[in-house]
Write an enzyme that holds these catalytic residues in place. Sequence first.
Site, PDB file in Angstrom:
ATOM      1  N   CYS A 166       0.844  -1.183   0.000  1.00  0.00           N
ATOM      2  CA  CYS A 166       0.000   0.000   0.000  1.00  0.00           C
ATOM      3  C   CYS A 166       0.888   1.244   0.000  1.00  0.00           C
ATOM      4  O   CYS A 166       2.034   1.208   0.436  1.00  0.00           O
ATOM      5  CB  CYS A 166      -0.934   0.081   1.193  1.00  0.00           C
ATOM      6  SG  CYS A 166      -1.926  -1.389   1.433  1.00  0.00           S
TER       7      CYS A 166
ATOM      8  N   ARG B  68       3.036   0.155  -5.392  1.00  0.00           N
ATOM      9  CA  ARG B  68       2.880  -0.499  -4.092  1.00  0.00           C
ATOM     10  C   ARG B  68       1.558  -1.252  -3.972  1.00  0.00           C
ATOM     11  O   ARG B  68       1.282  -1.865  -2.934  1.00  0.00           O
ATOM     12  CB  ARG B  68       2.986   0.534  -2.970  1.00  0.00           C
ATOM     13  CG  ARG B  68       4.303   1.294  -2.987  1.00  0.00           C
ATOM     14  CD  ARG B  68       4.310   2.369  -1.945  1.00  0.00           C
ATOM     15  NE  ARG B  68       4.470   1.816  -0.620  1.00  0.00           N
ATOM     16  CZ  ARG B  68       5.629   1.648  -0.009  1.00  0.00           C
ATOM     17  NH1 ARG B  68       6.739   2.009  -0.598  1.00  0.00           N
ATOM     18  NH2 ARG B  68       5.686   1.136   1.196  1.00  0.00           N
TER      19      ARG B  68
ATOM     20  N   TRP C 190      -2.991  -2.572  -1.584  1.00  0.00           N
ATOM     21  CA  TRP C 190      -2.770  -3.962  -1.962  1.00  0.00           C
ATOM     22  C   TRP C 190      -3.402  -4.765  -0.827  1.00  0.00           C
ATOM     23  O   TRP C 190      -2.964  -4.689   0.321  1.00  0.00           O
ATOM     24  CB  TRP C 190      -1.285  -4.275  -2.081  1.00  0.00           C
ATOM     25  CG  TRP C 190      -1.025  -5.662  -2.591  1.00  0.00           C
ATOM     26  CD1 TRP C 190      -1.059  -6.081  -3.889  1.00  0.00           C
ATOM     27  CD2 TRP C 190      -0.714  -6.818  -1.806  1.00  0.00           C
ATOM     28  NE1 TRP C 190      -0.788  -7.426  -3.965  1.00  0.00           N
ATOM     29  CE2 TRP C 190      -0.570  -7.902  -2.704  1.00  0.00           C
ATOM     30  CE3 TRP C 190      -0.549  -7.055  -0.442  1.00  0.00           C
ATOM     31  CZ2 TRP C 190      -0.263  -9.200  -2.278  1.00  0.00           C
ATOM     32  CZ3 TRP C 190      -0.241  -8.342  -0.020  1.00  0.00           C
ATOM     33  CH2 TRP C 190      -0.101  -9.396  -0.932  1.00  0.00           C
TER      34      TRP C 190
ATOM     35  N   ASN D   8      -0.490   1.581   5.989  1.00  0.00           N
ATOM     36  CA  ASN D   8       0.329   0.623   5.245  1.00  0.00           C
ATOM     37  C   ASN D   8       0.956  -0.304   6.269  1.00  0.00           C
ATOM     38  O   ASN D   8       1.698   0.163   7.127  1.00  0.00           O
ATOM     39  CB  ASN D   8       1.394   1.399   4.454  1.00  0.00           C
ATOM     40  CG  ASN D   8       2.513   0.518   3.926  1.00  0.00           C
ATOM     41  OD1 ASN D   8       3.632   0.972   3.770  1.00  0.00           O
ATOM     42  ND2 ASN D   8       2.235  -0.723   3.629  1.00  0.00           N
ATOM     43  N   GLY D   9       0.619  -1.589   6.220  1.00  0.00           N
ATOM     44  CA  GLY D   9       1.169  -2.531   7.197  1.00  0.00           C
ATOM     45  C   GLY D   9       0.103  -3.528   7.599  1.00  0.00           C
ATOM     46  O   GLY D   9      -0.919  -3.685   6.918  1.00  0.00           O
TER      47      GLY D   9
ATOM     48  N   GLU E 244      13.697 -17.964 -12.810  1.00  0.00           N
ATOM     49  CA  GLU E 244      13.311 -16.589 -13.130  1.00  0.00           C
ATOM     50  C   GLU E 244      12.433 -16.552 -14.393  1.00  0.00           C
ATOM     51  O   GLU E 244      11.450 -15.809 -14.452  1.00  0.00           O
ATOM     52  CB  GLU E 244      14.575 -15.725 -13.297  1.00  0.00           C
ATOM     53  CG  GLU E 244      14.354 -14.281 -13.709  1.00  0.00           C
ATOM     54  CD  GLU E 244      13.513 -13.459 -12.733  1.00  0.00           C
ATOM     55  OE1 GLU E 244      13.218 -13.934 -11.627  1.00  0.00           O
ATOM     56  OE2 GLU E 244      13.128 -12.341 -13.105  1.00  0.00           O
TER      57      GLU E 244
ATOM     58  N   LYS F  82       8.686 -15.057 -14.433  1.00  0.00           N
ATOM     59  CA  LYS F  82       8.245 -13.990 -15.353  1.00  0.00           C
ATOM     60  C   LYS F  82       6.979 -14.427 -16.083  1.00  0.00           C
ATOM     61  O   LYS F  82       6.028 -13.659 -16.209  1.00  0.00           O
ATOM     62  CB  LYS F  82       9.322 -13.651 -16.394  1.00  0.00           C
ATOM     63  CG  LYS F  82      10.499 -12.859 -15.920  1.00  0.00           C
ATOM     64  CD  LYS F  82      10.214 -11.428 -15.556  1.00  0.00           C
ATOM     65  CE  LYS F  82       9.836 -11.291 -14.118  1.00  0.00           C
ATOM     66  NZ  LYS F  82      10.845 -11.150 -13.130  1.00  0.00           N
TER      67      LYS F  82
ATOM     68  N   GLU G 147       3.940 -14.476 -13.704  1.00  0.00           N
ATOM     69  CA  GLU G 147       3.531 -13.132 -13.293  1.00  0.00           C
ATOM     70  C   GLU G 147       2.712 -12.414 -14.356  1.00  0.00           C
ATOM     71  O   GLU G 147       1.696 -11.810 -14.047  1.00  0.00           O
ATOM     72  CB  GLU G 147       4.770 -12.262 -13.022  1.00  0.00           C
ATOM     73  CG  GLU G 147       5.402 -12.461 -11.689  1.00  0.00           C
ATOM     74  CD  GLU G 147       6.540 -11.474 -11.484  1.00  0.00           C
ATOM     75  OE1 GLU G 147       7.514 -11.518 -12.241  1.00  0.00           O
ATOM     76  OE2 GLU G 147       6.448 -10.652 -10.567  1.00  0.00           O
TER      77      GLU G 147
ATOM     78  N   HIS H   8      13.372 -37.078 -11.910  1.00  0.00           N
ATOM     79  CA  HIS H   8      13.012 -37.503 -10.550  1.00  0.00           C
ATOM     80  C   HIS H   8      11.562 -37.203 -10.218  1.00  0.00           C
ATOM     81  O   HIS H   8      11.169 -37.230  -9.059  1.00  0.00           O
ATOM     82  CB  HIS H   8      13.960 -36.852  -9.534  1.00  0.00           C
ATOM     83  CG  HIS H   8      15.374 -37.288  -9.706  1.00  0.00           C
ATOM     84  ND1 HIS H   8      15.811 -38.549  -9.370  1.00  0.00           N
ATOM     85  CD2 HIS H   8      16.448 -36.655 -10.229  1.00  0.00           C
ATOM     86  CE1 HIS H   8      17.101 -38.665  -9.653  1.00  0.00           C
ATOM     87  NE2 HIS H   8      17.510 -37.526 -10.191  1.00  0.00           N
TER      88      HIS H   8
ATOM     89  N   LYS I 186       4.421  -3.982  -7.025  1.00  0.00           N
ATOM     90  CA  LYS I 186       5.856  -3.928  -7.338  1.00  0.00           C
ATOM     91  C   LYS I 186       6.713  -4.095  -6.080  1.00  0.00           C
ATOM     92  O   LYS I 186       7.753  -4.723  -6.119  1.00  0.00           O
ATOM     93  CB  LYS I 186       6.169  -2.593  -8.023  1.00  0.00           C
ATOM     94  CG  LYS I 186       7.622  -2.394  -8.362  1.00  0.00           C
ATOM     95  CD  LYS I 186       7.888  -2.704  -9.810  1.00  0.00           C
ATOM     96  CE  LYS I 186       9.351  -2.633 -10.172  1.00  0.00           C
ATOM     97  NZ  LYS I 186       9.791  -3.906 -10.782  1.00  0.00           N
TER      98      LYS I 186
HETATM   99  C1  AGP Z   1       9.628  -9.838  -9.697  1.00  0.00           C
HETATM  100  O1  AGP Z   1       9.175  -9.775 -10.996  1.00  0.00           O
HETATM  101  C2  AGP Z   1       8.644  -9.559  -8.660  1.00  0.00           C
HETATM  102  N1  AGP Z   1       7.931  -8.383  -8.890  1.00  0.00           N
HETATM  103  C3  AGP Z   1       9.091  -9.815  -7.244  1.00  0.00           C
HETATM  104  O2  AGP Z   1       9.446 -11.159  -7.135  1.00  0.00           O
HETATM  105  C4  AGP Z   1      10.229  -8.952  -6.683  1.00  0.00           C
HETATM  106  O3  AGP Z   1      11.436  -9.272  -7.293  1.00  0.00           O
HETATM  107  C5  AGP Z   1      10.318  -9.179  -5.161  1.00  0.00           C
HETATM  108  O4  AGP Z   1       9.124  -8.788  -4.573  1.00  0.00           O
HETATM  109  C6  AGP Z   1      11.487  -8.451  -4.536  1.00  0.00           C
HETATM  110  O5  AGP Z   1      11.383  -7.078  -4.720  1.00  0.00           O
HETATM  111  P1  AGP Z   1      12.597  -6.123  -4.393  1.00  0.00           P
HETATM  112  O6  AGP Z   1      13.682  -6.448  -5.347  1.00  0.00           O
HETATM  113  O7  AGP Z   1      12.055  -4.746  -4.583  1.00  0.00           O
HETATM  114  O8  AGP Z   1      12.995  -6.397  -2.980  1.00  0.00           O
END
Ligand code: AGP
Length: 615
Positions: free
Chosen positions: A2, A27, A74, A100-101, A488, A492, A495, A511, A610
């Site tokens: 948030c 956020r 969020w 926020n929290g 990764e 991607k 996501e 396995h 993000k």
């Molecule tokens: C990656 O595409 C994500 N958005 C997420 O995994 C991100 O890398 C993770 O939340 C860590 O964020 P930061 O690098 O800002 O700490």
Amino acid sequence: MCGIVGYVGGAEAVPILLSGLRRLEYRGYDSAGVAVLDGGRLATRKAVGRIANLERALSEEPLTGKAGISHTRWATHGGVTEANAHPHFDQSGKLALVHNGVIENHLALRAQLEAKGHIFHSQTDTEVLAHLVGAAFDAQDAESPEALVEAVRVALRQVTGTYGVAVIHANVPGTMVGARRGSPLVLGVGRDEHFLASDVSAIVAHTREVVYLNDHEIVALRGNGFDISTLAGTDATFQISRVEQGAEDADRGGYAHYMLKEIHEQPGATRDALRGRLSREEATAKLGGLNMTNAQLRDVERIVLCGCGTAFHAAMAGEYIIESLARLPVECEIASELRYRNLPMARGTLVFVISQSGETADTLAALRECRRKGHRVLGICNNVASTIARESDGGVYMHAGLEVGVAATKSFTSQLTVLTLLGLLLGRIHGLSCAEGMEILKALESLPDLVTKTLEQESRIAEIARKYAHARNFLFMGRQANYPIALEGALKLKEVSYIAASGHPSAELKHGVIALVSAETPSVCIAPRDAVFEKNLANIEEVRARGGPVIALGTEGDGDLAKVADDVISLPQAPEYLTPLLATIPLQLLAYHIAVTLGRDVDKPRNLAKSVTVE
Ligand code: AGP
């Protein structure tokens, strides 16, 4: 997570709050809202979804007033509904609060308040806090700024969990109160106006003078001044800092999406991560921000790399890169696990926390836990002056530039670049010869051009993306440092396209995971010409033997790979420690083009934010 923005001063609050919220949308974007004080009248607007929806609501029913608070959410407690959108109000309806929290004891507090006749309109933990502050305010005789501060103090003493909050009250016009514990909050100092925000980017267009609030601090802001005290009731000492970062331009530069723009910015981002950090005289890397002498670095016996999500994948790749270049033991830890784990860490352990935003709650908590144990903790961050950058003992900035797309792209390759620099620096201290150092240095100098060359594969990758976009499941595999790249690549794709995908060490497939291989499940195999190329080839054959389509990433001109794979994406010739970085780029493009083919919201995928500022 948030984001919070607050304003008090002589200008209309709503445009300032909205422009700040737009900067904080990274956020969270489940819902947004504002509450504005116009004299003694408190009014609010809320909307589910993006800030744009709130803007629409405000253009239909405008609000005026020179003090206000706002929030982009969020969701943690309670679904994505207008009722759960912030601001929340107390029982009297005269006090508004954004948060926020997470208030961990909200259920017990809610029950106590309900027993006293309080009625709640949302399922959020935040509304409980609003009622608590309101009740503490109403219990006092005075209706003054001091009484509002005291009410916030009394309420916060009753809660456990994390918060950054901003509060206004209809009977205390011209004052806003903020407080933090565990969630970032920055005060912006203007001329006859003051701001409060989760992040400087929300206010830097208005002022560069800021005070980063510390945990357990409370601030009372008026147009013409502010006071900072502690939760315990004592005065707090503070420092006004000057923010150097400007309100970075967040336009898409002609690209359809930020994600695509940021993928294409990687030649420049890697160049910026290297700039001024390679010394030809000494055939090594120079990382002055580590705040450590070579003698101190020589005493490092073990490295722990820690982060979340994509940053954790960078840590995993960093483990291979640093171990191979510096022959130092490296371990990587997921920050959310490290913070609660009693990891034995001997003297001589150097910890790096990796975070694009520098605000990830779990990574920050891991940093604090390691520092509490007496370890030196260094940060690898992109966001200058973020909480992690400020609280670490030193570190290396990525210099990737503003990353807007929720899916991390250029920050990941910048992290890998920094980790390779670190491998070179430690390697030169621990045993790499001058000639070996120079060879690595030259390879690093060529990296931005290799990235550019890799990007030239885009139209081929877009074709492959269209061919496989309707698959319901993808497998990604790679060996050694390319295993984290498989993870990764899968992340991607999940996501931005919402397709199920998983990453595996190539040899692990047999396995169990190989049960998933079928004509409908494409496997993406990272198989450059390296020491394990033949092994990868054998794994690809195993997939083919079971009818699974194979998309292979291999070194340019590799005829053997072309014979076994359905589709091949070429990577330029490069040393082994650089191929993970180069292999990442086609996987980013593959995820992007599949998501576009499926019509997904690439830059703001569902359910994500993000920066994850709650645990
Ligand atoms: C990656 O595409 C994500 N958005 C997420 O995994 C991100 O890398 C993770 O939340 C860590 O964020 P930061 O690098 O800002 O700490």
